[in-house]
Design a protein around this motif. Structure first.
Motif, mmCIF file in Angstrom:
data_model
loop_
_atom_site.group_PDB
_atom_site.id
_atom_site.type_symbol
_atom_site.label_atom_id
_atom_site.label_comp_id
_atom_site.label_asym_id
_atom_site.label_seq_id
_atom_site.Cartn_x
_atom_site.Cartn_y
_atom_site.Cartn_z
ATOM 1 N N VAL A 59 2.219 2.439 -3.255
ATOM 2 C CA VAL A 59 1.284 3.181 -4.097
ATOM 3 C C VAL A 59 1.296 4.656 -3.716
ATOM 4 O O VAL A 59 1.102 5.536 -4.561
ATOM 5 N N LEU A 91 0.824 -1.208 0.000
ATOM 6 C CA LEU A 91 0.000 0.000 0.000
ATOM 7 C C LEU A 91 0.859 1.259 0.000
ATOM 8 O O LEU A 91 0.584 2.212 -0.734
ATOM 9 N N THR A 96 -7.517 -5.558 -5.864
ATOM 10 C CA THR A 96 -6.218 -5.800 -5.239
ATOM 11 C C THR A 96 -5.135 -6.072 -6.274
ATOM 12 O O THR A 96 -3.977 -5.705 -6.077
ATOM 13 N N ILE A 143 -3.933 -2.789 -7.493
ATOM 14 C CA ILE A 143 -3.139 -2.118 -6.461
ATOM 15 C C ILE A 143 -1.739 -2.723 -6.405
ATOM 16 O O ILE A 143 -0.732 -2.005 -6.324
#
Length: 284
Positions: free
Chosen positions: A83, A80, A133, A136
């Motif tokens: 990103v 995460l 997901t 991501i």
């Protein structure tokens, strides 16, 4: 309905607090990020006058874990962050709000239809999030590749199709920063491309002691010879490796199914690539 909105506010605050703890906790094994939501939930529940605030505060952290397992399956906290901090903050805030709203809906005495509608909407929403997901993870790979400092190179021959990308440059991995792309070719041929910074070693030194270390066994015996300026071939039992420079990159092209001539033919096809193109290959 007012109680659910106040629960969302409490959940957002707790989610952002969790992110702060993860970013600034010096000890990776600390239990603070796991335990902090309980007292924070009790305090905010009391201040915001949530219905049955003590019960919601005890239940919400477990619901957050369930939401993470459902909505972010296969993703890690570093994924995460790769990103971006702001998207990560948004994810933490949404999960925190969802967990607290669900806990309040389950424990309050509000209208049953409203409670069930909120829970249903949250389940559908987080299930939909789980479908993203893959995107991501790909965006996270793209960010890591762009920031790796490594030359981005791929095999340009139409004979070979990329099937797997492996990254060897994170702070948790020891050894020389590099990445690997595995390719499938005709008649069961398989080729591996390892890309490192050109300053990592000379092709001759890389052939004598193969780099990166993840590409071979330390006890593997091989014979090296120079077949062209700055192009070295290492012959091992059942395996062939070619080391060369390509622009600012040091590359190793290796295979257990393709011989020396086939690997040397790959070198002229190497071409620059973008982080987005490499990230799309995926982890196989």
């Amino acid at each position: 309905m007012g109680g659910l909105l106040r629960a969302a506010i409490a959940g957002i605050a707790i989610g952002l607090m969790e992110l702060f703890l993860y970013l600034h906790e010096p000890n990776d094994e600390s239990v603070a990020p796991l335990l902090a939501p309980f007292p924070a939930g009790l305090l905010l529940g009391r201040l915001l006058r949530l219905p049955r605030w003590w019960l919601g505060a005890a239940l919400a952290p477990f619901l957050n874990i369930a939401i993470i397992a459902l909505a972010l399956r296969g993703l890690t906290f570093p994924d995460l962050l790769d990103v971006g901090v702001l998207p990560t903050a948004l994810v933490f805030a949404v999960i925190g709000a969802g967990g607290h709203m669900t806990a309040t809906a389950l424990t309050s005495r509000a209208d049953r239809m409203i409670r069930y509608s909120v829970i249903g909407a949250l389940v559908v929403g987080f299930t939909g999030m789980s479908l993203s997901t893959g995107a991501i993870a790909e965006k996270a790979r793209e960010g890591r590749l762009a920031q790796s400092g490594l030359p981005l190179v791929v095999v340009g021959s139409p004979r070979y199709s990329p099937v797997h990308l492996a990254e060897w440059y994170s702070e948790w991995i020891a050894g020389m920063p590099s990445f690997e792309i595995a390719y499938d070719g005709p008649d069961g041929a398989k080729v591996e491309l390892y890309v490192m910074a050109g300053t990592a070693a000379s092709p001759r030194a890389a052939c004598t002691e193969p780099v990166p270390g993840v590409s071979h066994r330390a006890d593997e015996i091989g014979r090296c010879r120079e077949v062209a300026p700055e192009v070295w071939v290492r012959a091992e039992a059942g395996w062939t490796r070619v080391f060369a420079r390509h622009g600012e990159a040091l590359v190793q092209v290796a295979s257990g199914t393709v011989g020396e001539a086939g690997l040397l033919a790959v070198l002229p096809t190497l071409r620059p690539a973008t982080a987005q193109e490499l990230a799309a290959i995926g982890e196989g």
